[in-house]
Write a protein that holds these residues in place. Structure first.
Motif, short mmCIF file in Angstrom:
data_model
loop_
_atom_site.label_atom_id
_atom_site.label_comp_id
_atom_site.label_asym_id
_atom_site.label_seq_id
_atom_site.Cartn_x
_atom_site.Cartn_y
_atom_site.Cartn_z
N ARG A 168 0.81 -1.22 0.00
CA ARG A 168 0.00 0.00 0.00
C ARG A 168 0.84 1.27 0.00
O ARG A 168 0.42 2.30 -0.54
N SER A 172 0.63 4.12 -2.91
CA SER A 172 0.37 5.56 -2.72
C SER A 172 1.29 6.39 -3.61
O SER A 172 0.88 7.43 -4.14
N HIS A 193 -8.25 12.26 -8.62
CA HIS A 193 -8.48 10.91 -8.10
C HIS A 193 -7.18 10.29 -7.59
O HIS A 193 -7.13 9.72 -6.50
N SER A 196 -5.96 11.98 -4.38
CA SER A 196 -6.85 11.63 -3.27
C SER A 196 -6.55 10.22 -2.76
O SER A 196 -6.54 9.97 -1.55
N GLU A 197 -6.32 9.30 -3.69
CA GLU A 197 -6.00 7.93 -3.29
C GLU A 197 -4.65 7.87 -2.57
O GLU A 197 -4.49 7.14 -1.59
N LEU A 199 -3.28 10.24 -0.81
CA LEU A 199 -3.47 10.80 0.52
C LEU A 199 -4.19 9.82 1.43
O LEU A 199 -3.81 9.63 2.59
N ARG A 200 -5.21 9.17 0.92
CA ARG A 200 -5.97 8.20 1.73
C ARG A 200 -5.07 7.07 2.22
O ARG A 200 -5.09 6.72 3.41
N LEU A 201 -4.27 6.53 1.33
CA LEU A 201 -3.39 5.42 1.71
C LEU A 201 -2.36 5.85 2.75
O LEU A 201 -2.09 5.13 3.72
N GLU A 203 -2.63 8.28 4.91
CA GLU A 203 -3.32 8.49 6.18
C GLU A 203 -3.63 7.16 6.86
O GLU A 203 -3.47 7.02 8.08
N GLU A 204 -4.07 6.18 6.09
CA GLU A 204 -4.36 4.86 6.66
C GLU A 204 -3.11 4.20 7.23
O GLU A 204 -3.18 3.53 8.27
#
Length: 268
Positions: A168, A172, A193, A196-197, A199-201, A203-204
């Motif tokens: 993951r 990112s 898109h 955003s993906e 950033l999401r990864l 953060e997770e």
């Protein structure tokens, strides 16, 4: 300015305690402390290579620590016995040379090309290190050879490999850099898109040092006032981490100085 990824363990519960400790330090930009945890295990080729990755990443994010990274790299190269280990060391040498080139420390572009080419020859097609190598070859194509088409192809291979391997963190980065190419070509929706993906990864995963670049990149795709909000958040994280990564310096808003109340008694 582009950066790169080094994937590893320690990102999920139940992982090896040492790897978990290394990841927590690395994700907050404490590369020296993370590398120190691995120093007692430097005789193990895998640990030596992981230590190199940490120190090279420090160079990329801070512009410092070049000599220490070179020393660790030579140790890892000397201890490598298999093609996989030699290929991994060559991949790190390519990344270090790439970083020195794009940060303007010294032009080592030829060394970067040679090292990554050696890594490609040593690593088998099904090596778990292949996606990371593809990503780094994409960086070289984009930022040194100025060949976005070749970079996009390399990023796509790396992206597919990261998805297949469940990596993951690398995912990112492949999202981020494919989005940057899309934005360069005016494909704003695709870029939004991808950023955003990314950033999401991050953060997770708790990859704090990667959050500010992702926020700043996403801001380039958003209208006002959302763009300003994202840049302000990126600036907050940038200052929190002591001005890391250095390539964001000058690109983020600086908050006005806090007002100083008038003293109640004369100071002089």
């Amino acid at each position: 300015m582009a950066h790169t990824a080094m994937s590893g363990f320690g990102t999920t519960s139940g992982d090896d305690p040492l790897q978990t400790a290394v990841w927590r330090l690395r994700s907050r930009g404490c590369w020296t402390d993370a590398a120190a945890l691995l120093a007692p295990h430097a005789a193990d080729p895998a640990a030596a290579l992981e230590r190199v990755g940490l120190l090279v990443e420090r160079c990329m994010y801070t512009g410092e620590g070049w000599a220490e990274a070179e020393d660790a790299l030579r140790t890892a190269e000397a201890g490598a016995v298999s093609d996989e280990e030699r290929g991994g060391a060559a991949c790190e040498r390519g990344r270090l040379a790439y970083a020195a080139t794009v940060l303007g420390v010294r032009d080592r572009a030829d060394e970067a090309r040679t090292a990554l080419g050696r890594a490609a020859a040593l690593l088998s097609p099904d090596s778990p290190s292949r996606p990371l190598l593809d990503f780094r070859r994409g960086l070289l194509a984009e930022h040194i050879a100025d060949s976005p088409q070749a970079a996009r192809a390399a990023y796509r291979r790396a992206h597919e490999g990261a998805e297949a391997g469940g990596d993951r963190l690398l995912l990112s980065f492949t999202f981020h850099h494919q989005a940057r190419l899309a934005l360069r070509e005016g494909e704003t929706a695709e870029a939004r898109h991808g950023f955003s993906e990314a950033l999401r990864l991050r953060e997770e995963l708790g990859y704090l040092i990667g959050a500010a670049p992702a926020l700043a990149a996403l801001a380039d795709c958003e209208p006002q006032p959302e763009a300003d909000r994202l840049r302000a958040e990126a600036g907050r994280l940038f200052r929190l981490l002591g001005g890391v990564p250095i390539w964001l310096a000058g690109r983020l808003p600086v908050p006005p100085p806090r007002p100083v109340p008038a003293p109640k008694v004369p100071l002089v």
